[in-house]
Structure formats: C-alpha cells, structure tokens
Motif scaffolding. Structure first.
Motif, PDB file in Angstrom:
ATOM      1  N   HIS A   1     -31.689  41.174  28.861  1.00 38.31           N
ATOM      2  CA  HIS A   1     -32.944  42.202  28.484  1.00 38.31           C
ATOM      3  C   HIS A   1     -34.298  41.278  27.812  1.00 38.31           C
ATOM      4  O   HIS A   1     -33.995  40.286  27.667  1.00 38.31           O
ATOM      5  CB  HIS A   1     -32.678  43.068  27.443  1.00 38.31           C
TER       6      HIS A   1
ATOM      7  N   THR B   1     -34.491  51.383  30.117  1.00 42.31           N
ATOM      8  CA  THR B   1     -33.395  50.856  31.035  1.00 42.31           C
ATOM      9  C   THR B   1     -33.996  50.936  32.666  1.00 42.31           C
ATOM     10  O   THR B   1     -34.229  52.127  32.916  1.00 42.31           O
ATOM     11  CB  THR B   1     -31.974  51.498  30.898  1.00 42.31           C
TER      12      THR B   1
ATOM     13  N   TYR C   1     -25.837  43.087  30.332  1.00 44.62           N
ATOM     14  CA  TYR C   1     -26.801  43.679  29.648  1.00 44.62           C
ATOM     15  C   TYR C   1     -27.228  42.663  28.640  1.00 44.62           C
ATOM     16  O   TYR C   1     -28.516  42.859  27.927  1.00 44.62           O
ATOM     17  CB  TYR C   1     -26.232  44.882  28.566  1.00 44.62           C
TER      18      TYR C   1
ATOM     19  N   ALA D   1     -34.340  46.793  29.192  1.00 51.44           N
ATOM     20  CA  ALA D   1     -33.102  46.610  29.458  1.00 51.44           C
ATOM     21  C   ALA D   1     -32.525  46.633  30.798  1.00 51.44           C
ATOM     22  O   ALA D   1     -33.134  47.357  31.615  1.00 51.44           O
ATOM     23  CB  ALA D   1     -31.961  47.479  28.692  1.00 51.44           C
ATOM     24  N   CYS D   2     -31.419  46.064  31.315  1.00 48.10           N
ATOM     25  CA  CYS D   2     -31.063  45.807  32.477  1.00 48.10           C
ATOM     26  C   CYS D   2     -30.047  47.410  32.570  1.00 48.10           C
ATOM     27  O   CYS D   2     -29.085  47.648  31.762  1.00 48.10           O
ATOM     28  CB  CYS D   2     -30.213  44.757  32.857  1.00 48.10           C
TER      29      CYS D   2
END
Length: 343
Positions: A281, A317, A278, A290-291
């Motif tokens: 990003h 996300t 994470y 964000a991942c």
C-alpha cells in the motif's frame, strides 16, 4: 552532508508516477492493455483528489494520458521503458538542513529480465531530480525503491536476493550495501530478510522485493504479510521470514512489534500461485491507498488493520488485481517526494 530517507508517513510534497506504455509488461492484447492503462489512471486520479501528482509520460502516450488523467495531475514528457516508478525513479531523501535529495540507483531491469526495457529509464531519476529541485545523489548500487523500506528512525529492510543477487550486484557483500544505505538513506540498522514471495521469482518478478512482504508504519513496528493457507508455498516462506524478523531488533535495540496482514483467500490465478499482498500500500498525506482483491471480507479486514496501524488516516481501497497481474501493486507504481524545509 548527511541524508535521511523520511518514513512514508512524513509530510509529502507530491507523488510521482509513470504512465504505462505499450510493451510486454502492459499486455499482449488490446483488452489487456486497456485494463493496464485504466488501473494506472485509477490510482493516479484517486491520489490526485487528495494531494499533488506528477506523471511522467512517454512521448508515445501523450494523447492517451491527457484523455485518461485528471486535470489536477501535472504531466511531464520524457522517454520511459518501464513504468514502475518506485523502481525506475529516484528515492527521495532530506539533508540535515532540510534540503531535498534524490538517490539515483542503477536500474538494470530487475536483474536484467529479458522482458524488461530498462534503457530509457537510466535517465529518469536525474530528470525527476531536476524538475523537483533536488540534489542528485548517484549510486553505484543496482537497486530499486521497492527493494527497501525504512522506518525513518534508522532501520532499513532489505532482501538477500535483491541487493546481493548476482544479476544485480555480483561483487557486493552485506557490508558494501549497508554502507550505501547509511550514506544515502541515513539507515544504520539494516534488517536482512532471506527472500521474497514465491511468485516474485517467476515471470515479471523482481526476485524478492521487500515491499510485497513487510513495511514499517512507525518506528519499531512491522506490518507483515501472512499466508494462512498451508497449501500456498508462501505459507512456509512467511513463517521463515517472521522468524527472521522476530530475531531482529530496531535501531533502539528493541524487538519489533509485528502486526499481521493476512492475504486474501484466493491462492491461484491462470498463471500460478498469486502474490496478492495488502502490504503493498501507499501512505500519503492524510490517507492510505490500499490494495483490494475483489474479496469484500478480506479487503475490509485489511482496511481495518491498516486503519489501526495508520491512525487518523483515511483508508482508500482500490482494486489492484490488474496491477498484480503485471508484477506489482500500488506501492510499486508510485514514489513519494517528502516535503523539504529548505530550498
């Protein structure tokens, strides 16, 4: 003339990306290639809803890019080999009087990986600098944007196996690298990490990019990847890196505040140990892209942590699994251009 790389949280003019082209990185089958194109387009179109995006498109992909990208995205045509803009494009900086500069690192395909096609990319940074109206700042250092992070207050995060790797800079030492970071980025407080994640040393790896491991949401703070499961080799890797960061100091001489970003639960995919992070990003104007990894509980936990680390920003996300399958994440395929205050 003094140059400084602003933090990613500073106001941005636009985000630069490169549209995928066919080759080993994109995929061997039609289904794999389609998934790759869709992943890059999703990221670009999501960012374009919030701020300007310019996409560099190889001449072989002009029609496909036009069909998949939002009309809000500016497309410019130029030959590319790889399409990880963080690494092949310039690293943008600002001068003391607010002018835009573009650091042109030497790109050799992440240390000469046999699957990479770095030839066309040696001209990409200069091409972008001209379009952006930036002063090109050439460097003799083989380096990539994913191999560093700054906090905008003097600290730069680096990795021994990237900047000092024999496949990139066989004659460099820490002193030479640090002098180049000070000259081009205004970063006078280097923090060296010993390595990166396990998978980053395997196929399609970069040999330890720091943007998979740690980033700086604010001066004195570090968002740190955490692998809680002792079955994963990165459990031990991250314990060692945390110890290195606990021993380090920021530019003011104070210890860093370390904020943990735990990895999702999945440990392996068809290729081996995953490097789902994470940390990879992108902060943009008013938001963080964000991942996500298809794990609702863990994705939501990461979004909450990012929300606290970047107060006042929307957390968006996106499923990043197709990006990671090709060797990187959202931060790896994007490059921010800071807002200049002088022409």
């Amino acid at each position: 003339m003094n140059w400084t790389m602003p933090p990613e949280t500073a106001p941005q003019e636009r985000i630069w990306m490169a549209f995928p082209r066919q080759g080993m990185t994109l995929g061997a089958t039609e289904a794999e290639r389609a998934a790759g194109y869709a992943a890059w387009a999703m990221v670009a179109n999501t960012i374009a809803e919030r701020m300007p995006v310019t996409m560099v498109v190889d001449p072989t992909e002009t029609a496909r890019a036009a069909s998949m990208l939002s009309g809000e995205i500016t497309r410019v045509e130029h030959p590319i080999g790889e399409f990880w803009m963080r690494d092949t494009g310039p690293t943008f900086v600002l001068s003391d009087d607010g002018r835009l500069g573009a650091v042109d690192w030497i790109f050799n395909g992440w240390g000469g990986q046999d699957w990479s096609d770095p030839g066309p990319d040696r001209y990409v940074a200069a091409f972008i600098a001209e379009i952006a109206g930036a002063e090109r700042l050439p460097s003799l250092l083989v380096n990539e944007g994913g191999g560093l992070h700054v906090d905008g207050a003097g600290t730069v995060l680096l990795t021994d196996t990237v900047q000092l790797g024999a496949e990139r800079n066989p004659h460099a030492d820490r002193g030479r690298v640090e002098a180049e970071m000070a000259r081009l980025l205004g970063a006078t407080n280097p923090v060296w990490l010993s390595r990166g994640l396990t998978r980053d040393y395997e196929a399609f790896g970069t040999s330890g990019h720091v943007d998979m491991v740690a980033t700086c949401p604010a001066p004195g703070q570090i968002l740190l990847h955490v692998q809680d499961n002792p079955e994963h080799p990165d459990h031990a890797v991250m314990q060692a890196l945390r110890a290195e960061l606990e021993a380090a100091r920021d530019a003011s001489g104070a210890p860093f505040e370390i904020i943990e970003l735990p990895a999702p639960e999945l440990l392996r995919d068809a290729e081996g140990w995953v490097d789902y992070s994470y940390v990879n990003h992108l902060a943009i104007n008013g938001a963080v892209i964000a991942c996500g990894f298809g794990e609702p509980k863990e994705d939501a936990r990461a979004a909450e942590i990012l929300g606290h680390a970047y107060p006042g920003r929307e957390i968006v996300t996106l499923d990043a699994r197709e990006l990671f399958a090709r060797g990187g994440g959202i931060h790896c395929i994007t490059q921010q251009q800071p807002r200049a205050s002088a022409p």
